[in-house]
Design an enzyme around this catalytic site. Structure first.
Site, mmCIF file in Angstrom:
data_model
loop_
_atom_site.group_PDB
_atom_site.id
_atom_site.type_symbol
_atom_site.label_atom_id
_atom_site.label_comp_id
_atom_site.label_asym_id
_atom_site.label_seq_id
_atom_site.Cartn_x
_atom_site.Cartn_y
_atom_site.Cartn_z
ATOM 1 N N CYS A 135 -9.704 -30.374 69.147
ATOM 2 C CA CYS A 135 -8.531 -29.798 69.495
ATOM 3 C C CYS A 135 -7.655 -30.345 70.609
ATOM 4 O O CYS A 135 -8.720 -30.745 71.460
ATOM 5 C CB CYS A 135 -8.847 -28.531 70.209
ATOM 6 S SG CYS A 135 -7.948 -26.962 70.698
ATOM 7 N N ASN A 200 -9.405 -33.061 63.087
ATOM 8 C CA ASN A 200 -8.600 -32.261 63.280
ATOM 9 C C ASN A 200 -6.887 -32.409 64.178
ATOM 10 O O ASN A 200 -6.537 -33.819 63.279
ATOM 11 C CB ASN A 200 -9.239 -31.952 64.691
ATOM 12 C CG ASN A 200 -8.822 -30.673 65.691
ATOM 13 O OD1 ASN A 200 -8.232 -29.404 65.629
ATOM 14 N ND2 ASN A 200 -10.632 -30.608 66.136
ATOM 15 N N CYS A 345 20.941 -43.670 36.951
ATOM 16 C CA CYS A 345 21.615 -42.594 38.243
ATOM 17 C C CYS A 345 21.807 -43.890 38.996
ATOM 18 O O CYS A 345 21.955 -43.532 40.126
ATOM 19 C CB CYS A 345 20.505 -41.663 38.471
ATOM 20 S SG CYS A 345 18.352 -43.111 38.787
ATOM 21 N N CYS A 352 16.831 -51.470 45.375
ATOM 22 C CA CYS A 352 16.298 -53.138 44.828
ATOM 23 C C CYS A 352 17.149 -53.816 45.807
ATOM 24 O O CYS A 352 16.930 -54.849 46.323
ATOM 25 C CB CYS A 352 15.490 -53.080 43.528
ATOM 26 S SG CYS A 352 15.186 -54.864 43.376
ATOM 27 N N CYS A 382 6.444 -54.412 44.275
ATOM 28 C CA CYS A 382 6.602 -53.710 46.006
ATOM 29 C C CYS A 382 6.563 -51.904 45.392
ATOM 30 O O CYS A 382 6.192 -51.560 46.125
ATOM 31 C CB CYS A 382 8.195 -54.059 46.297
ATOM 32 S SG CYS A 382 9.065 -53.503 45.742
ATOM 33 N N CYS A 385 10.611 -49.287 43.275
ATOM 34 C CA CYS A 385 11.974 -48.891 42.418
ATOM 35 C C CYS A 385 11.279 -47.469 41.346
ATOM 36 O O CYS A 385 11.706 -46.385 41.215
ATOM 37 C CB CYS A 385 12.540 -49.694 41.183
ATOM 38 S SG CYS A 385 10.730 -50.791 40.267
#
Length: 429
Positions: A135, A200, A345, A352, A382, A385
């Site tokens: 906690c 936790n 789009c 990139c 990577c 994209c």
């Protein structure tokens, strides 16, 4: 239908889904309703000296239309008398003898205090104990919770004190608010813990109201750091479970906690070494009935894989988790854009071009139609994209042959050391 029953360090339950120690396990009424819904076990909200809570105490963050992506609380352990909790634990276990009832405990780091509460709790028939060393707020300021859980010596010592008198399995719940969680996990094992549970909640401040300048949440205009949980913490929790599971000196079972919202999350945690999982935020968001989909989904998954028992998947991905220095430097994947799925789009192109390696070209075909193509010789694989693409199947990451044999960074360093001072060309290494 697969066998969903588990055995966590001697604690048995009909399925791997337990409620974590939290508001949903605050009373016998709640735990019994959860068991009626189908939950396999419950870790009772942490017992100790009753405290006084504040109002308000919860906050959440939403993202991109998803409610409760992350959840924050400044609630403490039980605010009800120990005797009342013990009575309800006894009644609950008597009514549901096949379900796992585990008592979460927190007291001052004093040997006699631990001995006293362990004996009282075990007398009512719990199946196990979970020591709350995690906690991060309220109790930590009193020398308990993460104040103990951040110090390996205190974790080991207090675990040992509990094991001196405990007759049931002892689980140690670890705090993520530490540089290396394996240090405290190892300390718990050294102290005799039968299992560990993690994670936790994470230290956090959920936000600030831009109109009032109050923290979120606030108590009469003042705020404090709280514990962060929910779907957003899953990657952090999964990593810490995996690190403990692959550690050579931590050879005890793990109960996985942190952002588990569905059966898929549970399977991931179990593949990475957890014997079972604990759930909190998803129940606070959607209620106890989510267990129906979790059990059904897990059953279907195991049946489709031809796996007879859920215990058979525990730890199956641990060997696949390693250090960066052990990864093959010569392994190569590239992105390929499938024109039939692309909606133009241009999100992949922008990402990139602005944030990666400028290897996506905007071209025009013989019909004058624009399209996107990856210049594969410059692609480093990577994944950016494919991550930003909004259309499933439009961008595929494809493995391509390498002109060099597999070699890790660690192997390369060894080879370079051996060849140092030699006339051999080492650029290909």
């Amino acid at each position: 239908m697969a066998d969903l029953s588990i055995n966590l360090a001697g604690i048995k339950s009909p399925n791997p889904f337990w409620l974590a120690s939290a508001p949903p396990t605050n009373s016998g009424y709640q735990v019994q309703r959860a068991f009626e819904a189908g939950w396999g076990g419950a870790v009772w909200k942490t017992l100790g000296e009753p405290i006084l809570n504040v109002s308000s105490r919860f906050a959440a963050i939403s993202f991109n239309g998803q409610r409760v992506m992350g959840f924050n609380n400044i609630e403490l352990i039980t605010d009800r008398p120990l005797e009342e909790n013990l009575k309800e634990i006894y009644e609950t276990k008597k009514r549901f003898p096949d379900r796992a009832v585990v008592a979460s405990l927190m007291v001052e780091p004093k040997r006699e205090k631990w001995h006293e509460i362990v004996k009282r709790v075990e007398d009512v028939g719990v199946d196990g104990l979970e020591l709350n060393f995690g906690c991060p707020h309220g109790m930590a300021e009193r020398g308990m919770g993460s104040a103990s859980g951040q110090v390996p010596e205190l974790v080991e010592r207090q675990t040992y004190w509990v094991k001196e008198v405990a007759r049931t399995p002892v689980i140690v719940k670890l705090t993520p608010n530490i540089t290396d969680i394996t240090a405290t996990a190892e300390a718990a094992a050294q102290g005799g813990a039968d299992a560990i549970s993690l994670i936790n909640t994470i230290n956090s401040l959920m936000g600030v109201d831009l109109d009032t300048w109050n923290t979120i949440p606030h108590v009469a205009g003042k705020g404090a750091h709280g514990g962060y949980c929910g779907p957003a913490v899953k990657p952090i929790a999964l990593n810490m479970v995996a690190e403990c599971a692959r550690h050579p000196r931590i050879r005890i079972p793990i109960s996985g906690i942190g952002g588990i919202s569905n059966w898929r999350d549970a399977v991931e945690f179990m593949l990475m070494g957890a014997t079972g999982v604990q759930v909190c935020t998803a129940v606070m968001h959607h209620g106890f009935r989510i267990i129906e989909d979790m059990i059904e989904g897990l059953n279907h998954y195991l049946d489709e894989k031809g796996i007879a028992s859920v215990m058979d998947i525990v730890g199956k991905s641990v060997s696949k988790y390693s250090d960066w220095g052990d990864l093959d430097l010569n392994y190569k994947v590239v992105a390929r854009i499938h024109r039939e799925h692309c909606i133009q789009c241009n999100k992949c192109y922008i990402s990139c071009e602005d944030a990666s390696h400028q290897c996506i070209e905007r071209l025009v075909d013989e019909n004058g139609k624009e399209y996107l193509k990856v210049r594969e010789e410059d692609c480093v694989g990577c994944n950016l994209c494919s991550i930003v693409c909004p259309v499933d199947g439009a961008i595929e990451m494809v493995e391509v042959p390498s002109e060099h044999p597999p070699m890790t960074w660690n192997e390369r360093q060894v080879a370079l050391g051996r060849l140092s001072g030699c006339s051999v060309d080492i650029k290909s290494l």
